[in-house]
Design an enzyme around this catalytic site. Structure first.
Site, PDB file in Angstrom:
ATOM      1  N   CYS A 183       6.197   1.660  -5.081  1.00 62.44           N
ATOM      2  CA  CYS A 183       7.046   1.495  -3.914  1.00 62.44           C
ATOM      3  C   CYS A 183       6.279   1.475  -2.602  1.00 62.44           C
ATOM      4  CB  CYS A 183       8.034   2.662  -3.829  1.00 62.44           C
ATOM      5  SG  CYS A 183       8.992   2.893  -5.305  1.00 62.44           S
ATOM      6  N   GLY A 198       5.748  -3.476  -4.270  1.00 59.74           N
ATOM      7  CA  GLY A 198       6.951  -3.521  -5.093  1.00 59.74           C
ATOM      8  C   GLY A 198       7.657  -4.831  -4.894  1.00 59.74           C
ATOM      9  N   ASN A 215       8.208   6.901  -2.126  1.00 61.74           N
ATOM     10  CA  ASN A 215       7.085   6.309  -2.860  1.00 61.74           C
ATOM     11  C   ASN A 215       6.393   7.439  -3.620  1.00 61.74           C
ATOM     12  OD1 ASN A 215       3.785   5.147  -1.871  1.00 61.74           O
ATOM     13  ND2 ASN A 215       4.854   4.812  -3.785  1.00 61.74           N
ATOM     14  N   GLY A 216       6.308   7.287  -4.924  1.00 59.92           N
ATOM     15  CA  GLY A 216       5.671   8.331  -5.729  1.00 59.92           C
ATOM     16  C   GLY A 216       6.448   8.544  -7.001  1.00 59.92           C
ATOM     17  N   TYR A 266      -7.322  -0.989  -5.837  1.00 61.70           N
ATOM     18  CA  TYR A 266      -6.416  -2.082  -6.147  1.00 61.70           C
ATOM     19  C   TYR A 266      -5.102  -2.089  -5.366  1.00 61.70           C
ATOM     20  CZ  TYR A 266      -3.164  -4.976  -8.854  1.00 61.70           C
ATOM     21  OH  TYR A 266      -2.231  -5.907  -9.233  1.00 61.70           O
TER      22      TYR A 266
END
Ligand code: SF4
Length: 486
Positions: free
Chosen positions: A17, A43, A119-120, A259
């Protein structure tokens, strides 16, 4: 492990996310859409925005790319009135891809509404959720983020920030989140700081975003990173900062540099592009190759390949050209053309490769199936030798902190030794940057095994945050786990 049923998206890791929030700007909705567009790499399955106009909350949450949802559809943007907004890009893993899981999630609490974008991944969400369900909580989604909302709603503390902090003290895992109430924009990073979150400013309006590239797209100024364990509360009166959690050692996800993050972002003081180039330099120092040219697997291998080329003195060439217009929809070619599936994304630049000894650089190897197809493709294009170099240590373990990784048994580096991997992908030689080389590239003198500077668990197996349950939430098509808790 076969190549016949190859799915490219299954052979890369996916960040789950990206989040964005802005407080006190008349164009909050459209600016949030732009911020989410810049965070699209975090995302691609769904995106949503919740705004507040002084009287009510408005939401637009849809499946698809940000440009498809908000770029082509003015009606969606026009709904999002008001000077306050938060947004979210989603790649579904935990909780599946159902529309009801698209964030920001929203709930009416005692004292007013709250929207949360996260996010996580929570590593104890399954256990918490089962206890909440036993206590009578009715979940609307299968997302672990809803656990935070239920815990916030049930907190006995008064102000909403205190309720949220009370809830977050009960969860374990990685979270960088933004929350919006009728009067506040709140940003929180978990005490280990696994996922990024930055503070920016645009025309006097504070912004919270996963990465600095989301500030750049609207011309906002970068102010600073939100610190691990920090809670920032932004109101009309300004910003306040708290550190209400038990301090923990910083364990930022090193894979963000390898990445996930966009190369033009600056994360925790490091430019991602430069970090990737330095990894390539370390790789060239550790594992040089007798070759004629350095070729990246585009796009993610490009910065490391530039670093490798600069360090080794070999020319850098685009020996593989990437088709940028392949979406997630075109991944299941029919049986008779399946062997051509590698060409959907990558095509060899024949005239560059014929007769050449090639150093092929990629950021990581997950299952190995894509690497095998690419090596074969480069050989078929006439390369005399293919030396595969990887700009990360071998990915041997799953991530439980917000990155979609296969089970360990599907990770080639978990299942095979180096020589077996080399044979599987069909390269003349294969090498991965060492963990020490990776840390040097990050500007660290070495990796302290007692207190590593980063989370590197997918390489080392050293998980900084307890993984109480690794069920990862509910799966696609699974509506509840009542059978389990009964
Ligand atoms: Fe990042 Fe790997 Fe740690 Fe997950 S396990 S947070 S991908 S370093």
């Amino acid at each position: 492990m076969t190549v016949g049923d190859h799915d490219f998206d299954a052979d890369t890791l996916h960040e789950e996310c990206g989040v964005f929030g802005i407080f006190g700007h008349p164009k909050a909705g459209p600016l949030t859409a732009l911020g989410l567009h810049a965070l699209q790499h975090r995302g691609q399955e769904a995106a949503g925005i919740v705004s507040f106009d002084g009287g009510q909350f408005m939401a637009e949450r849809h499946q698809g790319l940000v440009g498809e949802i908000f770029g082509r559809n003015n009606a969606h943007i026009e709904t999002l009135k008001g000077a306050f907004a938060i947004g979210h890009n989603r790649y579904s893993t935990s909780g599946g891809s159902a529309a009801r899981n698209i964030q920001p999630l929203f709930a009416d609490l005692v004292g007013g509404g709250i929207a949360i974008a996260h996010n996580g991944n929570l590593t104890n969400a399954y256990g918490l959720r089962s206890r909440l369900v036993k206590d009578g909580a009715i979940f609307q989604s299968t997302s672990d983020t809803e656990v935070i909302i239920h815990l916030t709603a049930r907190s006995h503390y008064g102000p909403v920030v205190d309720k949220l902090v009370d809830a977050l003290r009960k969860v374990e895992g990685a979270y960088s989140l933004v929350a919006l109430t009728s009067k506040k924009l709140i940003g929180v990073r978990d005490p280990w700081g696994v996922r990024p979150l930055v503070l920016g400013m645009f025309e006097g309006a504070p912004i919270l975003a996963s990465e600095t590239c989301a500030l750049d797209i609207i011309g906002a100024e970068f102010v600073r990173d939100i610190r691990p364990g920090e809670v920032v509360v932004i109101t009309q009166d300004g910003m306040e900062s708290y550190f209400p959690f038990k301090p923990q050692p910083d364990r930022f996800c090193v894979f963000e540099y390898i990445y996930f993050a966009r190369p033009d972002s600056v994360v925790e003081g490091r430019n991602v592009y430069e970090a990737r180039k330095r990894i390539g330099e370390e790789l060239a120092k550790e594992f040089p190759a007798e070759a004629d040219m350095v070729v990246p697997v585009p796009d993610s291998g490009v910065p490391a390949a530039l670093g490798f080329a600069a360090q080794s003195g070999l020319p850098f060439e685009f020996g593989i050209i990437r088709n940028h217009y392949v979406g997630r929809t075109f991944i299941e070619p029919t049986e008779d053309v399946r062997h051509l599936s590698v060409r959907l994304k990558h095509n060899p630049n024949h005239s560059m490769l014929t007769g050449k000894r090639v150093v092929l650089i990629d950021d990581s190897i997950v299952r190995g199936t894509t690497s095998k197809l690419i090596v074969q493709m480069v050989r078929d294009a006439g390369a005399a030798e293919v030396h595969f170099r990887v700009a990360s240590p071998p990915t041997k373990h799953s991530c439980f902190y917000g990155v979609d990784t296969p089970n360990e048994e599907a990770l080639i580096a978990h299942e095979m030794k180096l020589e077996e991997m080399r044979q599987f992908i069909g390269a003349d030689s294969l090498a991965f940057v060492s963990m020490e080389g990776l840390y040097r590239a990050m500007g660290e003198p070495r990796r302290d095994p007692e207190a590593p500077r980063f989370c590197d668990a997918c390489f080392s197996g050293d998980y900084p945050i307890e993984v109480s349950d690794n069920a990862g939430g509910l799966k696609d098509g699974q509506l509840s786990f009542l059978a389990e808790v009964a």
